[in-house]
Design an enzyme around this catalytic site. Sequence first.
Site, PDB file in Angstrom:
ATOM      1  N   SER A  12       0.083   3.591   8.009  1.00  0.00           N
ATOM      2  CA  SER A  12       1.148   3.076   9.070  1.00  0.00           C
ATOM      3  C   SER A  12       2.424   1.998   8.819  1.00  0.00           C
ATOM      4  CB  SER A  12       0.440   3.652  10.592  1.00  0.00           C
ATOM      5  OG  SER A  12      -0.053   4.430  10.923  1.00  0.00           O
TER       6      SER A  12
ATOM      7  N   TYR B  46       5.384  13.401   6.361  1.00  0.00           N
ATOM      8  CA  TYR B  46       4.611  11.981   6.849  1.00  0.00           C
ATOM      9  C   TYR B  46       3.173  11.921   6.739  1.00  0.00           C
ATOM     10  CZ  TYR B  46       1.826   9.842  10.479  1.00  0.00           C
ATOM     11  OH  TYR B  46       0.891   8.565  11.338  1.00  0.00           O
TER      12      TYR B  46
ATOM     13  N   VAL C 283      -4.022   2.240   9.120  1.00  0.00           N
ATOM     14  CA  VAL C 283      -5.661   2.504   8.652  1.00  0.00           C
ATOM     15  C   VAL C 283      -6.222   2.048   7.444  1.00  0.00           C
ATOM     16  CG1 VAL C 283      -5.786   3.891  10.650  1.00  0.00           C
ATOM     17  CG2 VAL C 283      -5.239   4.770   8.589  1.00  0.00           C
TER      18      VAL C 283
HETATM   19  N1  GLN Z   1      -1.669   8.268   8.671  1.00  0.00           N
HETATM   20  C1  GLN Z   1      -1.963   7.754   9.515  1.00  0.00           C
HETATM   21  C2  GLN Z   1      -2.337   8.944  10.785  1.00  0.00           C
HETATM   22  O1  GLN Z   1      -1.138   8.990  10.869  1.00  0.00           O
HETATM   23  C3  GLN Z   1      -1.483   6.783   9.799  1.00  0.00           C
HETATM   24  C4  GLN Z   1      -2.527   6.162  11.074  1.00  0.00           C
HETATM   25  C5  GLN Z   1      -2.195   4.820  11.247  1.00  0.00           C
HETATM   26  O2  GLN Z   1      -2.292   3.524   9.327  1.00  0.00           O
HETATM   27  N2  GLN Z   1      -2.425   3.880  11.936  1.00  0.00           N
HETATM   28  O3  GLN Z   1      -3.670   9.021  11.437  1.00  0.00           O
END
Ligand code: GLN
Length: 306
Positions: free
Chosen positions: A63, A190, A260
């Site tokens: 993210s 994404y 994450v």
């Molecule tokens: N790719 C992850 C998701 O969309 C990113 C979430 C994150 O880093 N908080 O769930």
Amino acid sequence: MDLQELVDAVCADVGGHLGRGRVADYIPALARVDPRHFGLAIASVDGQHAAGGDADMPFSIQSISKVFALTLALDRIGDPLWQRVGREPSGSPFNSIVQLEREQGIPRNPLINAGALVVTDCLLAGGTPDAAIADILAFMRARAHDAAVCVDAEVAASEAETGFRNASLANFIRAFGNIAHPVADVLATYFSQCALSMDCRQLAQAALYLANDGIDPRDGEIVIDAEGARRINAIMMTCGHYDASGDFAFRVGLPGKSGVGGGILAIAPGKAAIAAWAPGLNDQGNSLVGALALERLSRRTGWSVF
Ligand code: GLN
């Protein structure tokens, strides 16, 4: 202040905490990462660099990519973006769907998944996912001043296989007419954007424009106008850690964005960009030891904006 001494001191501060938190496992390819890693890098607007621990080990920025995607979208379409996404903290988890129905498919802010999907839709601009990803990758390589930045295809594929919640969010937003491209294209873009693989050094360097009124101090390039940079910092401060954004502001006092994968990017306006990485997460999905390191760094430097 000697930045290397600072990094060494912060690394020592958190040494007894390494391995704390839980590695994200809802994206299977992330579950394999050793939680004991820790990296820290600082790039200052006056050209200094310092790094410690695993600062050269690439990780999935996840993210944190939302900050760079927002920069590109704001630079391209400007204020009309705010008709499609808000700028209020959500007080909800990163992947929450509950507010979307009440708020007619307009996500609260660009740093939660729903808002980031709308931003990604903007970046597609009628083209293919491959073209949009190539643009994002070129941007990241230019900002990091490092052609080694890449997308980890395995992580992207792993998330695509298990990304039911993001698919739900994108379909829901599309049903309100706030996503223009095919949902499959938005998701493919994404997931690849989130799967960007970078190390702490590259990340700190790449974000330096946010500490310097939108200008990359290394080559003088105007990445975004000063007002845009200020606004991105404001959104990072209020929304960058989801339902723990208040806690991060309270403890660290710097605009920050977590992922994450365990990374956290923080901006000390006028001073430096900082990247911390420790894969173990707290209950809100933010790096536990990463936040601790930034708290110590902020205390040692007095860089909190408050
Ligand atoms: N790719 C992850 C998701 O969309 C990113 C979430 C994150 O880093 N908080 O769930």
